[in-house]
Motif scaffolding. Sequence first.
Motif, mmCIF file in Angstrom:
data_model
loop_
_atom_site.group_PDB
_atom_site.id
_atom_site.type_symbol
_atom_site.label_atom_id
_atom_site.label_comp_id
_atom_site.label_asym_id
_atom_site.label_seq_id
_atom_site.Cartn_x
_atom_site.Cartn_y
_atom_site.Cartn_z
ATOM 1 N N ILE A 103 11.362 -2.279 6.803
ATOM 2 C CA ILE A 103 11.124 -1.898 5.501
ATOM 3 C C ILE A 103 9.853 -0.929 5.557
ATOM 4 O O ILE A 103 9.736 -0.041 4.664
ATOM 5 N N LEU A 104 8.856 -1.087 6.221
ATOM 6 C CA LEU A 104 7.677 -0.112 6.310
ATOM 7 C C LEU A 104 7.998 1.294 6.574
ATOM 8 O O LEU A 104 7.473 2.163 6.134
ATOM 9 N N GLU A 105 9.045 1.418 7.536
ATOM 10 C CA GLU A 105 9.671 2.698 8.007
ATOM 11 C C GLU A 105 10.239 3.454 6.679
ATOM 12 O O GLU A 105 10.095 4.592 6.401
ATOM 13 N N ASP A 114 0.675 -0.933 0.153
ATOM 14 C CA ASP A 114 0.100 -0.221 -0.055
ATOM 15 C C ASP A 114 0.707 1.274 -0.117
ATOM 16 O O ASP A 114 0.242 2.391 0.234
ATOM 17 N N CYS A 115 2.138 0.969 -0.330
ATOM 18 C CA CYS A 115 2.943 2.280 0.179
ATOM 19 C C CYS A 115 3.387 2.704 -1.211
ATOM 20 O O CYS A 115 4.139 3.815 -1.333
ATOM 21 N N GLY A 116 3.108 2.202 -2.562
ATOM 22 C CA GLY A 116 3.598 2.661 -3.778
ATOM 23 C C GLY A 116 5.272 2.656 -4.038
ATOM 24 O O GLY A 116 5.692 3.364 -4.787
ATOM 25 N N SER A 173 15.273 10.658 5.095
ATOM 26 C CA SER A 173 14.242 11.790 5.285
ATOM 27 C C SER A 173 14.821 13.096 5.128
ATOM 28 O O SER A 173 14.165 13.850 4.237
ATOM 29 N N GLU A 174 15.962 13.313 5.684
ATOM 30 C CA GLU A 174 16.531 14.689 5.397
ATOM 31 C C GLU A 174 16.732 14.815 3.877
ATOM 32 O O GLU A 174 16.754 16.092 3.527
ATOM 33 N N GLY A 201 7.369 4.332 3.704
ATOM 34 C CA GLY A 201 6.651 5.336 4.298
ATOM 35 C C GLY A 201 7.337 6.867 4.175
ATOM 36 O O GLY A 201 6.645 7.634 4.136
ATOM 37 N N LEU A 202 8.714 6.768 3.647
ATOM 38 C CA LEU A 202 9.273 8.002 3.615
ATOM 39 C C LEU A 202 9.062 8.609 2.203
ATOM 40 O O LEU A 202 9.268 9.854 2.020
ATOM 41 N N GLY A 203 8.631 7.810 1.240
ATOM 42 C CA GLY A 203 8.201 8.431 -0.011
ATOM 43 C C GLY A 203 9.507 7.985 -0.994
ATOM 44 O O GLY A 203 9.600 8.720 -2.169
#
Length: 274
Positions: A244-246, A115-117, A216-217, A249-251
Motif C-alpha cells: 500500500i505504501l508503494e 502521511d501520504c495524503g 506511475s506510467e 507514494g505515487l500520488g
Amino acid sequence: MDKIIEYMLAEDEGFGDITSNAVVDEGKDVNAYIISKDEGILAGINIIRDLFEEYGVTATFWLNDGVEISKNDLLISFKGNARTILLLERTALNLLMRMSGVASAAGKYVNLVKDCGVRVAGTRKTSPAIGKFDKYALGVGGADTHRFALDDMVLIKDNHIASCGTPLEALLKAKSNVSFSKKIEIEVETLDDAIDCVRHGADIVMLDNMSPNQVSEVLSELERLDIRQNSLIEVSGGITEDTILEYAGLGVDIISIGALTHSSRSLNFSLKIE
C-alpha cells in the motif's frame, strides 16, 4: 439495520432457548459485562447498547466507538433478566466482534498511509445482509465507506463495459443517461483507456489491478497531457499491507481495498454473568 438484527435474533433463537428456559429461573435478574480478549479498535458498541435496552436490559457504556482497546478492557455492562441477556448474547457478540475487526483492519491501513495524503476506502465486498454494519465499521476505523449501495453513484466495471463496448463508450453513455448530481466512476485496465476517460470527464477513474509501475506510467502521462486534474485516480486490486505504501507514494487519490471487509478477522470478546 434494526430488521437485520431482528432476523439475526430469530435465526439464533429458533423456537426458543431451551437451555436457559430449563436451567435459569424466569424472573432472575443478573449483572453482566462484555470484556475484550483482543486488541484493536472498538466499533458497534452503541448498536449493542440499543439492542439490549430495547429488550429491557439496562446497559452502561465504558468505552466509545473508535477507541483503541486492549485485552481485559471492560467495554459495556448490563443489568437485567438473565434469560434475556443469554438470548441476546451470541448475536450481540458476533456483531460487535465483526464490526470491531473491520474497524481495526481499516485503522491499520489508514495509519500506514496517514502521511501520504491518500484516502483508503472499502468496497461492496461485504458479508451478505450486514453490509451497512461493515460500512459503519469502516468509517469508525477511519476509512472511506465508498458506495453503500448501487444507487449511490455510477461505477462502471468490466462487466458493464463487456455488455456495452469500450470504456469510453460506456462512460459517454452513462453521462448522457444519468443525472448531473451523480458522480461517475469507471474502471480501466490500460493506459489508453485511462487517458480517454480522464479526458472525457469521468469523476473518478479506477486503475484496476495495475502494478505500481503501470500506475506511475498512467499518472505521468496524465500530467504530461495536463489533464491529471480532471479526475480523481483510484487504484484497486490485491493491495496489501506490504504494497500500500508503494501505491500511496505515487500520488493517487484513493486506494480501495476489499480485504477490509471480506477478509478481516473478528476481534475476540466475551460476555460474562457475575
